[in-house]
Design a protein around this motif. Structure first.
Motif, PDB file in Angstrom:
ATOM      1  N   ARG A   1     -46.095  32.482  47.359  1.00 22.23           N
ATOM      2  CA  ARG A   1     -45.328  33.890  47.574  1.00 22.23           C
ATOM      3  C   ARG A   1     -46.572  34.816  47.578  1.00 22.23           C
ATOM      4  NH1 ARG A   1     -41.554  35.825  42.876  1.00 22.23           N
ATOM      5  NH2 ARG A   1     -43.229  35.842  41.503  1.00 22.23           N
TER       6      ARG A   1
ATOM      7  N   ALA B   1     -42.213  40.127  48.148  1.00 23.03           N
ATOM      8  CA  ALA B   1     -41.692  40.441  46.859  1.00 23.03           C
ATOM      9  C   ALA B   1     -40.516  39.583  46.577  1.00 23.03           C
ATOM     10  CB  ALA B   1     -41.241  41.953  46.812  1.00 23.03           C
TER      11      ALA B   1
ATOM     12  N   PHE C   1     -34.133  36.570  47.772  1.00 26.55           N
ATOM     13  CA  PHE C   1     -34.518  35.556  46.739  1.00 26.55           C
ATOM     14  C   PHE C   1     -34.452  34.267  47.315  1.00 26.55           C
ATOM     15  CE2 PHE C   1     -30.032  36.062  46.594  1.00 26.55           C
ATOM     16  CZ  PHE C   1     -29.501  34.661  46.360  1.00 26.55           C
TER      17      PHE C   1
ATOM     18  N   TRP D   1     -35.566  32.714  41.510  1.00 21.72           N
ATOM     19  CA  TRP D   1     -34.435  32.308  40.776  1.00 21.72           C
ATOM     20  C   TRP D   1     -34.364  30.815  40.353  1.00 21.72           C
ATOM     21  CZ3 TRP D   1     -29.026  35.257  42.324  1.00 21.72           C
ATOM     22  CH2 TRP D   1     -29.595  36.522  42.566  1.00 21.72           C
TER      23      TRP D   1
ATOM     24  N   GLY E   1     -42.831  32.094  35.554  1.00 19.21           N
ATOM     25  CA  GLY E   1     -43.012  33.003  36.284  1.00 19.21           C
ATOM     26  C   GLY E   1     -41.440  33.328  37.099  1.00 19.21           C
TER      27      GLY E   1
ATOM     28  N   ALA F   1     -39.513  31.471  32.013  1.00 20.60           N
ATOM     29  CA  ALA F   1     -39.576  32.777  32.320  1.00 20.60           C
ATOM     30  C   ALA F   1     -41.122  33.288  32.224  1.00 20.60           C
ATOM     31  CB  ALA F   1     -38.623  33.689  31.144  1.00 20.60           C
TER      32      ALA F   1
ATOM     33  N   ASP G   1     -38.161  34.895  38.005  1.00 23.53           N
ATOM     34  CA  ASP G   1     -37.778  36.199  38.051  1.00 23.53           C
ATOM     35  C   ASP G   1     -36.234  36.315  37.624  1.00 23.53           C
ATOM     36  OD1 ASP G   1     -39.828  37.759  39.556  1.00 23.53           O
ATOM     37  OD2 ASP G   1     -39.255  36.269  40.998  1.00 23.53           O
ATOM     38  N   ARG G   2     -35.519  35.198  37.789  1.00 26.52           N
ATOM     39  CA  ARG G   2     -34.030  35.208  36.984  1.00 26.52           C
ATOM     40  C   ARG G   2     -33.905  33.803  36.699  1.00 26.52           C
ATOM     41  NH1 ARG G   2     -30.841  40.016  38.630  1.00 26.52           N
ATOM     42  NH2 ARG G   2     -32.165  40.941  40.150  1.00 26.52           N
TER      43      ARG G   2
ATOM     44  N   GLU H   1     -37.874  37.258  44.895  1.00 29.97           N
ATOM     45  CA  GLU H   1     -37.578  36.886  43.817  1.00 29.97           C
ATOM     46  C   GLU H   1     -37.396  35.221  43.543  1.00 29.97           C
ATOM     47  OE1 GLU H   1     -34.287  38.746  41.683  1.00 29.97           O
ATOM     48  OE2 GLU H   1     -35.664  40.589  41.297  1.00 29.97           O
TER      49      GLU H   1
ATOM     50  N   THR I   1     -36.074  38.710  30.918  1.00 29.90           N
ATOM     51  CA  THR I   1     -35.642  37.962  32.277  1.00 29.90           C
ATOM     52  C   THR I   1     -34.113  37.791  32.395  1.00 29.90           C
ATOM     53  OG1 THR I   1     -37.604  36.760  32.163  1.00 29.90           O
ATOM     54  CG2 THR I   1     -36.181  35.900  33.729  1.00 29.90           C
TER      55      THR I   1
END
Length: 198
Positions: A68, A74, A40, A78, A106, A102, A108-109, A76, A136
């Motif tokens: 990305r 992949a 991440f 945050w 986009g 969220a 992810d956390r 993430e 999320t």
């Protein structure tokens, strides 16, 4: 250098590793994460514009997402929402900012902080973030300590800990293994109380 350090930590610790390039360089963080196979990156201002102690910081969510995708990773993202040491210039309200991070940006956390390092957000703020975030995950990213970790974990999906692990709770001091052990005992107790594996 960040990529080399992140890869060495990932290989040595055998745990997920992340990259945060301060104050807000999402592209460099993603590049380092790609080279290190990091799980991440943390982006302090993913969307909107914030007035900070280091000047204006502008989010570039679309650019980060495109980069990305071009890297084929992949990793993430945050994202802090109304990050500490910052004031949003466009303020639609906290819950709307959570939804935007969220859904529109986009993330992810989502990360919720207090006003400064070592300062926790209120439980009401954490609960509001969780309610607005949909699917999320929401993490508390400042001010978590052994006295409040159980109540915060009950309201969110996880926590990020820094200064609570340091000698005297001071972020500038070395890690204190006793403070880590006490904190993790509280986490295990909270997880058992919630019927989760400790």
């Amino acid at each position: 250098m960040l990529a080399v350090i992140a890869r060495a930590l990932r290989e040595e610790c055998r745990c997920p590793t992340g990259v945060n390039v301060l104050r807000n360089d999402a592209l460099s963080a993603l590049g380092a994460a790609a080279a290190a196979a990091a799980a991440f990156v943390r982006v302090n201002v993913l969307h909107g514009v914030a007035a900070t102690d280091q000047g204006l910081v502008e989010g570039r969510a679309a650019e980060a997402l495109r980069y990305r995708r071009s890297l084929g990773i992949a990793t993430e993202i945050w994202a802090d929402v109304e990050v500490k040491f910052a004031t949003p210039l466009y303020d639609p309200g906290f819950e709307a900012a959570i939804r935007a991070a969220a859904r529109r940006s986009g993330a992810d956390r989502l990360l919720v902080t207090g006003e400064a390092t070592g300062s926790p957000p209120s439980l009401e703020r954490v609960r509001a973030a969780k309610a607005a975030a949909g699917a999320t995950p929401v993490l508390v990213a400042s001010g978590v300590d052994r006295d409040n970790v159980a109540s915060l974990l009950a309201a969110c999906d996880g926590v990020i800990v820094g200064s609570a692990f340091k000698e005297d709770g001071d972020v500038a001091h070395p890690v204190d293994s006793n403070r880590v052990a006490y904190f993790m005992n509280e986490v295990r107790s909270a997880r058992r109380g919630a019927g989760l594996p400790a």
